[in-house]
Design a protein around this motif. Structure first.
Motif, PDB file in Angstrom:
ATOM      1  N   SER A  87     -50.924 -23.453 -84.882  1.00 27.19           N
ATOM      2  CA  SER A  87     -49.845 -24.395 -84.456  1.00 27.19           C
ATOM      3  C   SER A  87     -48.555 -23.722 -84.624  1.00 27.19           C
ATOM      4  CB  SER A  87     -49.902 -25.765 -85.504  1.00 27.19           C
ATOM      5  OG  SER A  87     -48.897 -26.442 -85.166  1.00 27.19           O
ATOM      6  N   GLU A  88     -48.505 -23.021 -85.539  1.00 21.32           N
ATOM      7  CA  GLU A  88     -47.250 -22.162 -86.131  1.00 21.32           C
ATOM      8  C   GLU A  88     -46.989 -21.117 -84.810  1.00 21.32           C
ATOM      9  OE1 GLU A  88     -43.557 -21.813 -87.334  1.00 21.32           O
ATOM     10  OE2 GLU A  88     -45.151 -23.452 -88.440  1.00 21.32           O
ATOM     11  N   LYS A  89     -48.011 -20.254 -84.424  1.00 20.57           N
ATOM     12  CA  LYS A  89     -47.893 -19.390 -83.397  1.00 20.57           C
ATOM     13  C   LYS A  89     -47.572 -20.173 -82.054  1.00 20.57           C
ATOM     14  CE  LYS A  89     -51.648 -16.394 -84.381  1.00 20.57           C
ATOM     15  NZ  LYS A  89     -53.132 -16.010 -84.067  1.00 20.57           N
ATOM     16  N   LYS A  90     -48.108 -21.186 -81.719  1.00 18.43           N
ATOM     17  CA  LYS A  90     -47.758 -22.120 -80.454  1.00 18.43           C
ATOM     18  C   LYS A  90     -46.379 -22.188 -80.661  1.00 18.43           C
ATOM     19  CE  LYS A  90     -49.228 -26.036 -78.083  1.00 18.43           C
ATOM     20  NZ  LYS A  90     -48.606 -27.493 -78.386  1.00 18.43           N
ATOM     21  N   LYS A  91     -45.740 -22.845 -81.726  1.00 18.41           N
ATOM     22  CA  LYS A  91     -44.314 -23.090 -81.596  1.00 18.41           C
ATOM     23  C   LYS A  91     -43.397 -21.950 -81.447  1.00 18.41           C
ATOM     24  CE  LYS A  91     -44.559 -26.376 -85.226  1.00 18.41           C
ATOM     25  NZ  LYS A  91     -44.195 -26.609 -86.684  1.00 18.41           N
ATOM     26  N   GLN A  92     -43.864 -20.654 -82.058  1.00 14.79           N
ATOM     27  CA  GLN A  92     -42.934 -19.357 -82.012  1.00 14.79           C
ATOM     28  C   GLN A  92     -43.083 -19.129 -80.362  1.00 14.79           C
ATOM     29  OE1 GLN A  92     -45.042 -16.658 -84.416  1.00 14.79           O
ATOM     30  NE2 GLN A  92     -43.294 -16.375 -85.896  1.00 14.79           N
ATOM     31  N   LEU A  93     -44.211 -19.078 -80.076  1.00 10.84           N
ATOM     32  CA  LEU A  93     -44.411 -18.665 -78.337  1.00 10.84           C
ATOM     33  C   LEU A  93     -43.545 -19.714 -77.554  1.00 10.84           C
ATOM     34  CD1 LEU A  93     -48.081 -17.878 -78.133  1.00 10.84           C
ATOM     35  CD2 LEU A  93     -46.362 -16.303 -77.771  1.00 10.84           C
ATOM     36  N   GLU A  94     -43.615 -20.945 -77.973  1.00 12.77           N
ATOM     37  CA  GLU A  94     -42.809 -21.713 -77.074  1.00 12.77           C
ATOM     38  C   GLU A  94     -41.336 -21.570 -77.088  1.00 12.77           C
ATOM     39  OE1 GLU A  94     -44.323 -25.334 -78.508  1.00 12.77           O
ATOM     40  OE2 GLU A  94     -45.610 -26.022 -76.745  1.00 12.77           O
ATOM     41  N   ALA A  95     -40.998 -21.001 -78.353  1.00 17.15           N
ATOM     42  CA  ALA A  95     -39.486 -20.917 -78.539  1.00 17.15           C
ATOM     43  C   ALA A  95     -39.140 -19.538 -77.769  1.00 17.15           C
ATOM     44  CB  ALA A  95     -39.317 -20.754 -80.151  1.00 17.15           C
ATOM     45  N   GLU A  96     -40.132 -18.643 -77.705  1.00 15.77           N
ATOM     46  CA  GLU A  96     -39.975 -17.359 -77.224  1.00 15.77           C
ATOM     47  C   GLU A  96     -40.024 -17.642 -75.534  1.00 15.77           C
ATOM     48  OE1 GLU A  96     -42.670 -14.347 -77.957  1.00 15.77           O
ATOM     49  OE2 GLU A  96     -42.607 -14.606 -80.191  1.00 15.77           O
ATOM     50  N   ILE A  97     -40.623 -18.471 -75.074  1.00 14.47           N
ATOM     51  CA  ILE A  97     -40.612 -18.823 -73.625  1.00 14.47           C
ATOM     52  C   ILE A  97     -39.165 -19.473 -73.240  1.00 14.47           C
ATOM     53  CG2 ILE A  97     -41.542 -20.448 -71.931  1.00 14.47           C
ATOM     54  CD1 ILE A  97     -44.197 -19.845 -72.983  1.00 14.47           C
ATOM     55  N   GLN A  98     -38.803 -20.443 -74.307  1.00  9.87           N
ATOM     56  CA  GLN A  98     -37.424 -21.114 -73.904  1.00  9.87           C
ATOM     57  C   GLN A  98     -36.301 -19.846 -73.844  1.00  9.87           C
ATOM     58  OE1 GLN A  98     -37.240 -24.218 -76.553  1.00  9.87           O
ATOM     59  NE2 GLN A  98     -36.691 -25.664 -75.291  1.00  9.87           N
ATOM     60  N   ARG A  99     -36.469 -18.986 -74.813  1.00 12.68           N
ATOM     61  CA  ARG A  99     -35.649 -17.850 -75.120  1.00 12.68           C
ATOM     62  C   ARG A  99     -35.369 -16.991 -73.777  1.00 12.68           C
ATOM     63  NH1 ARG A  99     -36.722 -16.538 -80.157  1.00 12.68           N
ATOM     64  NH2 ARG A  99     -37.927 -14.759 -79.590  1.00 12.68           N
ATOM     65  N   ASP A 100     -36.789 -16.750 -73.066  1.00 20.57           N
ATOM     66  CA  ASP A 100     -36.891 -15.967 -71.831  1.00 20.57           C
ATOM     67  C   ASP A 100     -36.370 -16.665 -70.833  1.00 20.57           C
ATOM     68  OD1 ASP A 100     -38.425 -13.884 -73.361  1.00 20.57           O
ATOM     69  OD2 ASP A 100     -40.270 -14.585 -72.779  1.00 20.57           O
ATOM     70  N   GLN A 101     -36.431 -18.160 -70.654  1.00 21.82           N
ATOM     71  CA  GLN A 101     -36.061 -18.693 -69.643  1.00 21.82           C
ATOM     72  C   GLN A 101     -34.790 -18.718 -69.544  1.00 21.82           C
ATOM     73  OE1 GLN A 101     -38.396 -22.449 -70.219  1.00 21.82           O
ATOM     74  NE2 GLN A 101     -39.779 -21.789 -68.465  1.00 21.82           N
ATOM     75  N   GLN A 102     -33.989 -19.047 -70.810  1.00 19.38           N
ATOM     76  CA  GLN A 102     -32.552 -18.869 -70.990  1.00 19.38           C
ATOM     77  C   GLN A 102     -31.944 -17.450 -70.442  1.00 19.38           C
ATOM     78  OE1 GLN A 102     -31.191 -21.825 -71.723  1.00 19.38           O
ATOM     79  NE2 GLN A 102     -29.459 -20.591 -71.446  1.00 19.38           N
ATOM     80  N   ILE A 143     -33.401 -15.620 -68.254  1.00 20.18           N
ATOM     81  CA  ILE A 143     -33.236 -15.596 -66.610  1.00 20.18           C
ATOM     82  C   ILE A 143     -32.207 -16.232 -66.023  1.00 20.18           C
ATOM     83  CG2 ILE A 143     -34.675 -16.608 -64.914  1.00 20.18           C
ATOM     84  CD1 ILE A 143     -37.236 -15.742 -66.051  1.00 20.18           C
ATOM     85  N   LYS A 144     -31.941 -17.280 -66.841  1.00 20.99           N
ATOM     86  CA  LYS A 144     -30.896 -18.105 -66.399  1.00 20.99           C
ATOM     87  C   LYS A 144     -29.411 -17.269 -66.276  1.00 20.99           C
ATOM     88  CE  LYS A 144     -32.672 -22.754 -67.117  1.00 20.99           C
ATOM     89  NZ  LYS A 144     -32.809 -23.604 -68.206  1.00 20.99           N
ATOM     90  N   VAL A 145     -29.344 -16.719 -67.644  1.00 21.92           N
ATOM     91  CA  VAL A 145     -28.018 -15.677 -67.718  1.00 21.92           C
ATOM     92  C   VAL A 145     -27.903 -14.635 -67.092  1.00 21.92           C
ATOM     93  CG1 VAL A 145     -26.961 -14.292 -69.531  1.00 21.92           C
ATOM     94  CG2 VAL A 145     -27.898 -16.526 -70.444  1.00 21.92           C
ATOM     95  N   GLY A 146     -29.124 -14.086 -66.781  1.00 20.56           N
ATOM     96  CA  GLY A 146     -29.227 -12.889 -65.935  1.00 20.56           C
ATOM     97  C   GLY A 146     -28.593 -13.155 -64.412  1.00 20.56           C
ATOM     98  N   PHE A 147     -29.210 -14.461 -64.162  1.00 16.19           N
ATOM     99  CA  PHE A 147     -29.076 -14.986 -62.841  1.00 16.19           C
ATOM    100  C   PHE A 147     -27.433 -15.148 -62.633  1.00 16.19           C
ATOM    101  CE2 PHE A 147     -29.230 -17.694 -59.113  1.00 16.19           C
ATOM    102  CZ  PHE A 147     -29.890 -16.813 -58.142  1.00 16.19           C
ATOM    103  N   PHE A 148     -27.014 -15.947 -63.586  1.00 17.46           N
ATOM    104  CA  PHE A 148     -25.245 -16.134 -63.677  1.00 17.46           C
ATOM    105  C   PHE A 148     -24.719 -15.000 -63.478  1.00 17.46           C
ATOM    106  CE2 PHE A 148     -21.446 -17.220 -65.751  1.00 17.46           C
ATOM    107  CZ  PHE A 148     -21.090 -18.472 -65.151  1.00 17.46           C
TER     108      PHE A 148
END
Length: 178
Positions: A149-164, A166-171
């Motif tokens: 569960s902890e690992k899953k939370k970490q990965l979800e946070a990392e995914i959000q960071r990555d998506q962010q 992408i948005k910043v890079g595109f901007f």
């Protein structure tokens, strides 16, 4: 002549800007591809973690069923034992004319009773062992589920960071250095 010179300089300058812009675009596209791949991998990992969690719960359920079955069998054996004891008492209180017959029946019932007692003891022991084993496994599974569960939370946070990112890079690409 001066105008042509100025136009040429302007043209060279604009070409350079275009080249820089194309470079930035290529870099941005590359980074976005890498991030998208990264996200996909992490999402797969999350799916795997969820599956692991479900497997653990399933094992836990199977154990609970096994314990319930053993408890029922144990109850059954106790009832058989009680029944045999009752019949033996009835037999002993009866006045049988045939003494050898009475002795034979008593012996038979005692044997049955001993067998029933042994069965109850064995099942009680097996039940205790299984419960202990299950509790241990349950603890292990609980620990593993917490880790997953902890690992899953970490990965979800990392995914959000990555998506962010992408948005910043595109901007930055869209409104970057002109």
């Amino acid at each position: 002549g001066e105008e042509i010179d100025s136009l040429q300089k302007s043209h060279v300058f604009n070409m350079q800007k275009l080249k820089n812009s194309e470079l930035r675009l290529t870099e941005a596209e590359q980074k976005m591809r890498e991030l998208a791949l990264n996200i996909k991998m992490k999402e797969e990992l999350i799916k795997e973690l969820v599956r692991t969690g479900k497997d653990a719960q399933s094992v836990s359920r199977q154990y609970s069923l096994k314990i319930t079955k053993l408890e029922q069998e144990s109850e059954q054996a106790k009832m058989e034992l009680a029944e045999t004891q009752k019949r033996l008492q009835e037999l002993e209180s009866k006045e049988l004319r045939d003494i050898p017959e009475k002795a034979k029946l008593q012996k038979e019932f005692r044997k049955k009773m001993d067998a029933a007692k042994l069965k109850v003891q064995r099942q009680a022991t097996e039940l205790q062992q299984n419960v202990a084993q299950m509790k241990h496994q349950q603890t292990q599974l609980q620990k593993r589920l917490c880790e997953e569960s902890e690992k899953k939370k970490q990965l979800e946070a990392e995914i959000q960071r990555d998506q962010q990112q992408i948005k910043v890079g595109f901007f930055l690409f869209l409104y970057g250095e002109e």
